[in-house]
Design an enzyme around this catalytic site. Structure first.
Site, PDB file in Angstrom:
ATOM      1  N   GLU A 118      -6.953  -4.166   0.819  1.00  0.00           N
ATOM      2  CA  GLU A 118      -7.977  -3.298   0.256  1.00  0.00           C
ATOM      3  C   GLU A 118      -8.477  -2.400   1.372  1.00  0.00           C
ATOM      4  O   GLU A 118      -8.596  -2.836   2.511  1.00  0.00           O
ATOM      5  CB  GLU A 118      -9.161  -4.104  -0.298  1.00  0.00           C
ATOM      6  CG  GLU A 118      -8.850  -4.883  -1.557  1.00  0.00           C
ATOM      7  CD  GLU A 118      -8.406  -6.308  -1.277  1.00  0.00           C
ATOM      8  OE1 GLU A 118      -8.452  -6.747  -0.103  1.00  0.00           O
ATOM      9  OE2 GLU A 118      -8.000  -6.995  -2.222  1.00  0.00           O
ATOM     10  N   TYR A 130      -1.556   3.625   5.973  1.00  0.00           N
ATOM     11  CA  TYR A 130      -0.839   2.698   5.099  1.00  0.00           C
ATOM     12  C   TYR A 130       0.192   3.418   4.244  1.00  0.00           C
ATOM     13  O   TYR A 130       1.322   2.939   4.084  1.00  0.00           O
ATOM     14  CB  TYR A 130      -1.824   1.916   4.233  1.00  0.00           C
ATOM     15  CG  TYR A 130      -2.822   1.124   5.039  1.00  0.00           C
ATOM     16  CD1 TYR A 130      -2.431   0.364   6.139  1.00  0.00           C
ATOM     17  CD2 TYR A 130      -4.175   1.154   4.722  1.00  0.00           C
ATOM     18  CE1 TYR A 130      -3.353  -0.348   6.889  1.00  0.00           C
ATOM     19  CE2 TYR A 130      -5.101   0.433   5.465  1.00  0.00           C
ATOM     20  CZ  TYR A 130      -4.679  -0.311   6.549  1.00  0.00           C
ATOM     21  OH  TYR A 130      -5.599  -1.016   7.281  1.00  0.00           O
TER      22      TYR A 130
END
Length: 184
Positions: A118, A130
């Protein structure tokens, strides 16, 4: 295809990624206070290192100084990345990538086929990191962060994909060359 951890290449000279130890907690908390809005307490890390069998934490030491850390929980074939943090003075140098690549190599070597995490919706830099390494935004956790009520973006990486190993090696080689050029 996975990257066996035993085959993990060495990082450039002057960079060490090693398992976090209890005696690292004070330095980890010093970095955390500077880099995160809601730092953990020492007892949280102590629990993770001494009691939680699912937890795996690493520290990044550059030129003898702890400058970052990362952690994940391994639950079956899934690695839940819980933290990647760097001292603010070290950000923007590729060291977050170094920690992420290290975690991915470690979890792949342990047979994980998926990594999840998260990230705060407002953390555009982390989301770009990411995404650049193959994570996809797959969901939203509304009000996830208790300190601000901010939403979290749920991201996942399919490590069983045929191109994962080749992509990982390419990313590592690029980063290693860049860091080696810094002349530590």
């Amino acid at each position: 295809m996975s990257v066996p951890f035993s085959d993990h290449p060495r990082w450039p000279a002057g960079y060490v990624v090693r398992p976090m130890r209890v005696e690292d907690i004070a330095a980890v908390l010093a970095v955390e206070r500077l880099s995160l809005p809601t730092p953990w307490k020492a007892k949280g890390y102590r629990h993770e290192l001494t009691t939680n069998k699912l937890a795996h934490y690493w520290v990044l030491v550059v030129a003898g100084q702890l400058v970052g850390y990362a952690g994940y929980w391994l639950v079956g074939p899934e690695a839940q990345i819980s933290i990647i943090a760097l001292h603010p003075d070290q950000q923007g140098r590729g060291l977050g990538t170094l920690l992420l690549l290290h975690i991915l190599a470690d979890v792949a070597g342990q047979g994980a086929t998926e990594a999840t995490l998260e990230v705060r919706r407002s953390n555009i830099v982390a989301r770009k990191l990411y995404t650049a390494h193959g994570f996809l935004e797959v969901g939203l956790r509304q009000g996830y962060y208790k300190d601000t009520g901010e939403d979290a973006i749920l991201m996942t990486l399919n490590m069983a994909a045929d191109d994962f190993s080749a992509r990982w090696q390419k990313q590592y080689t690029r980063l290693s060359g860049r860091l080696s050029g810094e002349g530590l």
